[in-house]
Design an enzyme around this catalytic site. Structure first.
Site, PDB file in Angstrom:
ATOM      1  N   CYS A 154       0.841  -1.201   0.000  1.00  0.00           N
ATOM      2  CA  CYS A 154       0.000   0.000   0.000  1.00  0.00           C
ATOM      3  C   CYS A 154       0.880   1.257   0.000  1.00  0.00           C
ATOM      4  CB  CYS A 154      -0.975  -0.035   1.181  1.00  0.00           C
ATOM      5  SG  CYS A 154      -2.380   1.107   0.985  1.00  0.00           S
TER       6      CYS A 154
ATOM      7  N   HIS B 225      -3.679  -5.291   0.492  1.00  0.00           N
ATOM      8  CA  HIS B 225      -3.160  -5.738   1.792  1.00  0.00           C
ATOM      9  C   HIS B 225      -3.151  -7.270   1.877  1.00  0.00           C
ATOM     10  CE1 HIS B 225      -2.858  -1.855   3.904  1.00  0.00           C
ATOM     11  NE2 HIS B 225      -3.824  -1.490   3.084  1.00  0.00           N
TER      12      HIS B 225
ATOM     13  N   GLU C 107      -1.909  -9.042   4.141  1.00  0.00           N
ATOM     14  CA  GLU C 107      -1.928  -9.506   5.534  1.00  0.00           C
ATOM     15  C   GLU C 107      -3.330  -9.733   6.086  1.00  0.00           C
ATOM     16  OE1 GLU C 107      -1.805  -4.942   5.798  1.00  0.00           O
ATOM     17  OE2 GLU C 107      -1.151  -6.539   4.449  1.00  0.00           O
TER      18      GLU C 107
END
Length: 525
Positions: free
Chosen positions: A85, A181, A183
């Site tokens: 990001c 993202h 994660e």
């Protein structure tokens, strides 16, 4: 024993709410990592010697003056770099690409990216296939700005309908950027991408696992403590319990645990702690029954923050008194965990936001001339729990709902009295027991009962009663930063209410709290 810290990833934090999640995902893969503020020095990076670097996300705009940048050395260290990001945007801008400010066309939430070209980061992963045969990935976006031109040597790896550079790569230098993202769980293949980066691209072995962590911790404790004695404040909570078990494995009877019963614990909790750690595990525990001392100190005080400070002060006084009896103790053990360390670290420039200063046992006397032992300071809470299981602690104890440090002191609203605590203990035990029986306990994130300092008229048989009110509280949350009230079945709530009113003499009314966070907090005080 292999060195579990030898191969590692460095994560630079630019202020994203997801940064700790990146670190937890890397650890879950089996690779050690540390999270540092973005303004780290070249010397610090060289000394840490990471196998790879991740540039995390952040709330600021790369296009803004004085916005955070990665240290130039990151791109000259000769190790793989992954920008996520904001991390991708600052990588692009710093290496000669361009970033434009988002004007009403950012991407927030679910998106589907189309993989344009092969990359080591995306090897053999897809959620679907496009009409043209390209791999499609379901991802989670949260960005306004976007890369409009990638640096020389990079190729566009993936795109969305509105973002032509959703991922980029320079395979020669092993630099990668993703606008989404990986994660978060909403990015379905995110874990595999991080595995590709940490294990294959960076070449780290997956040796960060509970058994290895325990072995490493015990060796380090033995080396640090030697033949000295250690004192630990044991609360019965997850962190102090795991510290106690690690120290007991490492130094045996040279550990003295001080368990302070402040009269603000859950039903039978003090006895359970003594039975488990004293009788079952054979630890040396000093049991201090200080209920009257705490209640006397809080008498007449109704303000929540003042109650917290009183509870903390009295605990410190008692712990200081007990520690002086352990004349041979040279070390004080604490249950500090990695998020505490991160929150206290701050930033060299002041750009990174320091949330709070932290000390696990706040306000211990300055003249307590002991060394500090913090065997959990590298670990996240989920890692501490896994280690606890490996050490033989019961699952129900390690995975029970959070309980505030001041205990019932902040669940009895207003002034705290023994009568109120006793009533609350009984009511709360019924609520928790029924949640377990209905298989609902693990479906809510936290559940508890609050004592309200108001009386209400009730009817029992042919008589009227004028007794106290309690509120049930149950929430569902991922991170405890925001929370929804749990939609428990009406018949379940009715059963709990009936049991409390019939079995707890002194309570005439039960209510259910349907406030979310925000605007309410999870705890009432």
């Amino acid at each position: 024993m292999s060195n579990i810290h030898e191969h590692k990833i460095l994560i630079l934090d630019f202020g994203s709410q997801y940064t700790q999640l990146i670190a937890r995902r890397i650890r879950e893969i089996g690779v050690y990592c540390e999270l540092w503020a973005w303004d780290v020095s070249e010397e610090q990076i060289r000394e840490f010697a990471p196998n790879g670097i991740i540039l995390a996300g952040g709330p600021e705009s790369v296009t803004a003056e004085n916005s955070p940048r990665a240290p130039e050395y990151v791109f000259n260290a000769g190790v793989p770099v992954l920008g996520i990001c904001y991390g991708m945007q600052t990588m692009s801008e710093q290496l000669g690409g361009k970033v434009i400010q988002g004007v009403g066309e950012g991407e927030f939430g679910y998106a589907q990216v189309e993989v344009q070209t092969e990359s080591a980061l995306f090897k053999a992963i897809e959620d679907a296939v496009s009409e043209t045969g390209k791999p499609l990935l379901d991802v989670w976006m949260s960005h306004g700005d976007k890369v409009s031109a990638i640096p020389e040597g990079f190729v566009a790896v993936a795109k969305t309908e509105t973002c032509p550079f959703a991922a980029m790569a320079n395979e020669d230098k092993q630099f990668y950027g993703v606008q989404f993202h990986p994660e978060v769980t909403h990015t379905r293949q995110g874990k595999r991408m991080l595995e590709h980066f940490a294990l294959e691209i960076c070449g780290c072995p997956a040796n960060w696992k509970p058994s290895s962590i325990i072995e490493d911790a015990i060796e380090r404790l033995k080396e640090q403590i030697g033949d000295d004695e250690v004192i630990l404040g044991l609360s019965g909570g997850v962190d102090s319990s795991v510290v106690a078990m690690l120290l007991h494995r490492a130094i045996g009877d040279k550990l003295t645990c001080v368990f302070v019963d402040n009269g603000l614990l859950r039903l039978n909790e003090a006895q359970q702690v003594m039975d488990m750690f004293g009788d079952h595990f054979g630890l040396n525990i000093v049991h201090v029954d200080a209920e009257n001392r705490f209640l006397d100190a809080m008498a007449g005080e109704a303000e929540p923050e003042a109650k917290r400070k009183i509870i903390g002060r009295v605990f410190v006084e008692i712990f200081d008194e007990e520690s002086k009896k352990c004349v041979n103790a040279k070390w004080l053990a604490q249950g500090t965990i990695y998020p505490d360390v991160i929150e206290s670290a701050g930033s060299a420039t002041g750009k990174a936001h320091c949330i709070k200063s932290h000390h696990n046992v706040g306000g211990l006397p300055d003249d307590m001339a002991m060394g500090l032992v913090e065997p959990l300071r590298e670990l996240f809470k989920d890692e501490v729990r896994k280690i606890g299981l490996e050490l033989g602690l019961p699952y129900d104890m390690l995975y029970r709902h959070p309980f505030p440090g001041p205990g019932l002191g902040v669940r009895v609203l207003g002034e705290v009295k023994k009568e109120y605590c006793d009533l609350l203990r009984l009511a709360d035990a019924i609520f928790i027991e029924e949640l377990h029986k209905a298989d609902l306990y693990n479906k809510v994130s936290q559940a508890f009962t609050v004592f309200l300092p108001v009386r209400s008229v009730g009817v029992m048989g042919d008589g009227r009663k004028y007794d106290w009110v309690v509120s049930l509280r149950a929430v569902e949350t991922i991170d405890f930063m925001t929370a929804h009230w749990a939609h428990l079945p009406y018949d379940f709530l009715g059963r709990v209410s009936n049991r409390i009113i019939n079995e707890v003499d002194g309570i005439s009314r039960v209510v259910y709290d349907i406030s979310g966070k925000p605007p309410a907090t999870i705890e009432w005080e």
